[in-house]
Design an enzyme around this catalytic site. Structure first.
Site, short mmCIF file in Angstrom:
data_model
loop_
_atom_site.label_atom_id
_atom_site.label_comp_id
_atom_site.label_asym_id
_atom_site.label_seq_id
_atom_site.Cartn_x
_atom_site.Cartn_y
_atom_site.Cartn_z
N SER A 192 53.06 53.58 56.94
CA SER A 192 53.21 53.71 55.49
C SER A 192 52.70 52.44 54.97
O SER A 192 51.55 52.18 54.89
CB SER A 192 54.43 54.00 54.84
N HIS A 394 56.96 62.27 56.11
CA HIS A 394 57.18 60.91 56.00
C HIS A 394 57.77 60.12 57.13
O HIS A 394 57.24 59.11 57.80
CB HIS A 394 56.92 60.11 54.55
#
Ligand SMILES: *[C@@H]1O[C@H](CO)[C@@H](O)[C@H](O)[C@H]1NC(C)=O
Ligand SMILES: *[C@@H]1O[C@H](CO)[C@@H](O)[C@H](O)[C@H]1NC(C)=O
Length: 427
Positions: A192, A394
């Protein structure tokens, strides 16, 4: 002036209510938040925290804690598994790998799954010298040669500075150690924001591409046009532009790991507590239930959130609004002074010549497939790894029960392949 803790609480509560409301798609009635102030007793003690090194050492692995000073004076606490006690390879040359965490996370995120599944341990057992970074402003990197963390200047940074100063300093530091001497390059893994900082560094200081063997981007965040996360989309129009909201919110510490905040979170997550839906929604918005390692959650909560500057969030919201991967927008006047143009400059990602492996997925509310593909078209040396599992999201890159098989082992085998080819070409 509102006291910073109250202000953060309000922000946190607004965020939680926002995501709760978004989930219900209906307005939330009045809730007596003052109850929270009246009930500040923590249900779990958080004093005497263990560091990443303590947690690694508890599994029998060698673990080190290093301080790295950046060119602009920040002192970063970074961790290392220098070799594997199982291999006893401390006297051999070990290839170096640097792992970099995401927003409000820290080095602890990498070790949550333990020695059997966690990437740092698997890398060490494959013969690597493993480093885990911590960006400025996080739990382990709240120190500076001149500035106090109480000084507002300390918090004037975004992920741009984490990229061009912190990551650069960590790479150079790892290469300057005993084992690093004689080595010219490292492997890099980011999750990320750990990918955003890589893109920022490698495009702004392209000479650093020569120090990269292979780079692995888990859930790469650069272009954010198609992101679907409701909270980000809701906040973007307010905070993703230079205005009074952004000024009030900007350049301060956000979600540090402190006992008061944790007491609040733990209270929120109590089964019998009125506001438990907020907690469940917050956790479920990151992790799809049933797929992640719940055994790792207590350590996850004991080490997260690890803090950041609010400017990091503003910078992301600006990207979501503008559709560009570009530097921080200070408003036309200050932009002109800093950048020489009223609009902030885009990152020249075409200059990222290192081998970039993009690991991305269909069910990631923070990273859309279209945006990763748009970025990849501009990267000269990319390798696409779209996750086959349509539910992969995610958080799965860190905590999915199958992360070893679907992510960690494939990544290590790409690195091994690189090392083998290098060896062959040397002989
Ligand atoms: C889940 O996390 C626990 C605690 O770190 C660890 O012992 C276990 O091996 C992990 N399991 C998987 C499948 O990741
Ligand atoms: C911050 O760094 C200085 C060295 O510049 C050191 O003396 C001090 O102990 C550090 N403080 C913390 C809290 O780590």
């Amino acid at each position: 002036m509102m006291n910073p803790i109250c202000r953060q609480l309000l922000i946190l509560i607004c965020l939680s209510v926002g995501s709760y409301a978004a989930a219900l798609d209906e307005p939330v009635g009045a809730v007596d938040f003052y109850q929270l102030y009246d009930n500040p007793e923590a249900h779990i003690g958080l004093k005497d925290r263990l560091t990443t090194a303590d947690r690694i050492a508890a599994h029998g692995y060698p673990a080190e804690h290093h301080n790295v000073v950046t060119d602009d004076g920040y002192i970063l606490g970074i961790f290392r598994i220098p070799y594997s006690h199982k291999l006893q390879n401390q006297n051999e040359k070990r290839p170096i790998v640097l792992l970099q965490h995401g927003l409000t996370s820290c080095s602890d995120a990498w070790i949550l799954c333990g020695p059997n599944d966690g990437l740092p341990y698997l890398l060490a057992d494959a013969g690597y010298d493993v480093w885990m970074g911590n960006g400025r402003g996080t739990t382990y990197s709240k120190n500076h040669t001149k500035l106090s963390t109480k000084h507002p200047y300390f918090w004037q940074f975004t992920w741009h500075e984490i990229g061009i100063y912190d990551i650069a300093a960590m790479i150079d530091y790892a290469l300057s150690t005993d084992n690093g001497r004689g080595q010219e390059a490292i492997h890099y893994v980011g999750h990320s924001q750990g990918t955003t900082v890589f893109f920022a560094l490698m495009s702004s200081r392209p000479e650093y591409n020569g120090k990269i063997k292979t780079a692995h981007m888990f859930a790469p965040v650069a272009i954010m046009t198609h992101l679907t996360n409701k909270l980000v989309r809701a906040l973007g129009p307010y905070l993703g532009h230079q205005n009074i909201y952004a000024k009030l919110f900007g350049s301060q510490e956000f979600l540090p790991h402190n006992d008061f905040l944790m007491a609040l979170l733990f209270n929120l997550c109590e089964p019998d507590f009125l506001l438990r839906p907020l907690c469940v929604n917050a956790i479920e918005s990151i992790y799809t239930a049933g797929r992640v390692n719940m055994t790792a959650m207590p350590d996850g909560l004991a080490t997260h959130p690890a803090g950041c500057s609010t400017d990091q969030m503003l910078h992301y919201l600006q990207e979501q609004q503008s559709g560009y991967f570009r530097q921080f927008d200070y408003g036309p006047k200050k932009n002109l002074k800093i950048y020489g143009s009223e609009e902030p400059p885009q990152y020249p990602v075409e200059l990222i010549t290192s081998d970039v492996h993009l690991w991305y997925s269909d069910n990631d509310a923070l990273v859309a497939v279209e945006d990763v593909e748009a970025l990849s078209e501009r990267l000269p040396n990319k390798f696409m790894h779209r996750m086959l599992d349509p539910m992969w999201d995610h958080g799965d890159f860190a905590l999915n029960n199958e992360v070893r098989v679907y992510i960690n082992e494939p990544v290590i085998s790409i690195m091994q392949q690189y090392e083998k080819e290098k060896e062959n070409s040397a002989t």
